[in-house]
Design a protein around this motif. Structure first.
Motif, PDB file in Angstrom:
ATOM      1  N   ALA A  74       0.830  -1.203   0.000  1.00  0.00           N
ATOM      2  CA  ALA A  74       0.000   0.000   0.000  1.00  0.00           C
ATOM      3  C   ALA A  74       0.867   1.255   0.000  1.00  0.00           C
ATOM      4  N   ILE A  75       1.954   1.237   0.749  1.00  0.00           N
ATOM      5  CA  ILE A  75       2.862   2.384   0.781  1.00  0.00           C
ATOM      6  C   ILE A  75       3.522   2.569  -0.576  1.00  0.00           C
ATOM      7  N   CYS A  76       3.926   1.477  -1.202  1.00  0.00           N
ATOM      8  CA  CYS A  76       4.522   1.576  -2.541  1.00  0.00           C
ATOM      9  C   CYS A  76       3.532   2.170  -3.534  1.00  0.00           C
ATOM     10  N   ALA A  77       2.280   1.741  -3.456  1.00  0.00           N
ATOM     11  CA  ALA A  77       1.261   2.266  -4.364  1.00  0.00           C
ATOM     12  C   ALA A  77       1.028   3.748  -4.114  1.00  0.00           C
ATOM     13  N   GLU A  78       1.065   4.141  -2.843  1.00  0.00           N
ATOM     14  CA  GLU A  78       0.864   5.548  -2.499  1.00  0.00           C
ATOM     15  C   GLU A  78       1.987   6.415  -3.053  1.00  0.00           C
ATOM     16  N   ILE A  79       3.210   5.948  -2.961  1.00  0.00           N
ATOM     17  CA  ILE A  79       4.348   6.725  -3.452  1.00  0.00           C
ATOM     18  C   ILE A  79       4.379   6.721  -4.974  1.00  0.00           C
ATOM     19  N   GLY A  80       4.095   5.573  -5.576  1.00  0.00           N
ATOM     20  CA  GLY A  80       3.939   5.500  -7.015  1.00  0.00           C
ATOM     21  C   GLY A  80       5.221   5.540  -7.827  1.00  0.00           C
ATOM     22  N   ALA A  81       6.340   5.194  -7.214  1.00  0.00           N
ATOM     23  CA  ALA A  81       7.609   5.171  -7.941  1.00  0.00           C
ATOM     24  C   ALA A  81       7.789   3.809  -8.607  1.00  0.00           C
ATOM     25  N   ALA A  82       8.125   3.809  -9.884  1.00  0.00           N
ATOM     26  CA  ALA A  82       8.233   2.553 -10.628  1.00  0.00           C
ATOM     27  C   ALA A  82       9.351   1.664 -10.108  1.00  0.00           C
ATOM     28  N   ASN A  83      10.375   2.254  -9.508  1.00  0.00           N
ATOM     29  CA  ASN A  83      11.525   1.476  -9.018  1.00  0.00           C
ATOM     30  C   ASN A  83      11.410   1.120  -7.544  1.00  0.00           C
ATOM     31  N   LEU A  84      10.259   1.339  -6.927  1.00  0.00           N
ATOM     32  CA  LEU A  84      10.031   0.995  -5.525  1.00  0.00           C
ATOM     33  C   LEU A  84       9.245  -0.300  -5.436  1.00  0.00           C
ATOM     34  N   LYS A  85       9.835  -1.298  -4.774  1.00  0.00           N
ATOM     35  CA  LYS A  85       9.219  -2.616  -4.656  1.00  0.00           C
ATOM     36  C   LYS A  85       9.244  -3.086  -3.202  1.00  0.00           C
ATOM     37  N   VAL A  86       8.652  -4.244  -2.981  1.00  0.00           N
ATOM     38  CA  VAL A  86       8.614  -4.849  -1.651  1.00  0.00           C
ATOM     39  C   VAL A  86       9.515  -6.078  -1.626  1.00  0.00           C
ATOM     40  N   GLN A  87      10.295  -6.184  -0.590  1.00  0.00           N
ATOM     41  CA  GLN A  87      11.106  -7.373  -0.353  1.00  0.00           C
ATOM     42  C   GLN A  87      10.246  -8.372   0.414  1.00  0.00           C
ATOM     43  N   MET A  88      10.024  -9.540  -0.172  1.00  0.00           N
ATOM     44  CA  MET A  88       9.191 -10.550   0.472  1.00  0.00           C
ATOM     45  C   MET A  88      10.082 -11.649   1.021  1.00  0.00           C
ATOM     46  N   ASP A  89      10.288 -11.617   2.311  1.00  0.00           N
ATOM     47  CA  ASP A  89      11.021 -12.672   3.007  1.00  0.00           C
ATOM     48  C   ASP A  89       9.977 -13.674   3.488  1.00  0.00           C
ATOM     49  N   PHE A  90      10.003 -14.884   2.905  1.00  0.00           N
ATOM     50  CA  PHE A  90       8.995 -15.871   3.263  1.00  0.00           C
ATOM     51  C   PHE A  90       9.035 -16.214   4.749  1.00  0.00           C
TER      52      PHE A  90
END
Length: 258
Positions: A163-179
């Protein structure tokens, strides 16, 4: 099968840090990640990578005072200038080492803190960092971490991070998913990955609950690795686990799954 990167902060602790690069290459890895490179000159870390023939997959921005218990400063009011200096320092290392992705740790919420205030600071800092990294064609990731391992950590769920990434809207901003963290906090790993896959920029693995090699515990990594292939994941999978014994002895899991 995904591409694995050895986490040199947790793995190959049988030898000093600078010797872990060669040890990882000898064990069959072609890439590595680690928490922080800043205790060593950037030229040295770059040379260790090159001499071992390794790629650098990921490392973290400066986290504040790690030895005093700080776990990032991106959400901490009053530390904005320090955070921006950390962005510049991490870029210096990443550009020299050829690292495509940098992780910004969120930090700890003090007891009784105004969470919305901290969130606003986090969003502003992450926006700044994403913009700075975009100018160098690098990816920024933020990572939800479970509060069992790090009590009080600001960012805990995949949903909040995306949700934070979507709010910022930067194409190079992603989420690190540590299982490992995601299983402890949320579970339902397959659907969580599928539903958020477009926004995932880096994967990490470890067994749950003991954070050892991924051939034990409650998470079915064979299934998750197949799912990553089906979804077309082409990034690195960081092996951020604590070996049960000697690192090389525990790597039988990778040989079997490959």
């Amino acid at each position: 099968m995904p591409r694995f990167a050895a986490n040199l902060t947790m793995m190959f602790n049988e030898v000093p840090f600078q010797e872990r690069f060669a040890a990882a290459a000898k064990a069959g890895f072609v890439a590595v990640e680690f928490l922080f490179p800043y205790d060593y000159p950037v030229a040295d870390v770059t040379r260790w990578l090159q001499e071992a023939g390794l790629k650098s997959a990921l490392f973290n921005m400066p986290p504040g005072n790690w030895t005093e218990g700080e776990r990032g400063i991106a959400s901490i009011p009053g530390r904005e200038e320090e955070f921006r200096a950390g962005v510049a320092k991490s870029l210096e290392y990443a550009l020299s080492m050829g690292t495509p992705t940098i992780h910004a740790m969120a930090g700890l919420l003090p007891e009784g803190a105004d969470r919305e205030w901290h969130r606003a600071v986090f969003v502003e800092n992450i926006w700044y960092a994403a913009k700075a990294l975009a100018e160098k064609n690098l990816t920024l990731v933020i990572e939800p971490i479970n509060t069992r391992d790090i009590p009080g950590y600001f960012l805990n769920t995949q949903a909040e991070a995306h949700a934070i990434c979507a709010e910022i809207g930067a194409a190079n901003l992603k989420v690190q998913m540590d299982f490992y963290h995601a299983q402890i906090v949320e579970g339902d790993l397959s659907m969580t990955l599928k539903n958020n896959f477009a926004g995932v920029g880096h994967i990490q693995i470890a067994s749950v609950p003991d954070r050892h090699e991924p051939d034990e515990g409650e998470v079915n990594y064979r299934h998750l690795f197949r799912l990553l292939d089906e979804l077309g994941y082409n990034g690195w999978v960081g092996c951020e686990y604590r070996p049960r014994g000697k690192t090389e002895d525990g790597l039988v899991w990778m040989k079997e799954m490959l």
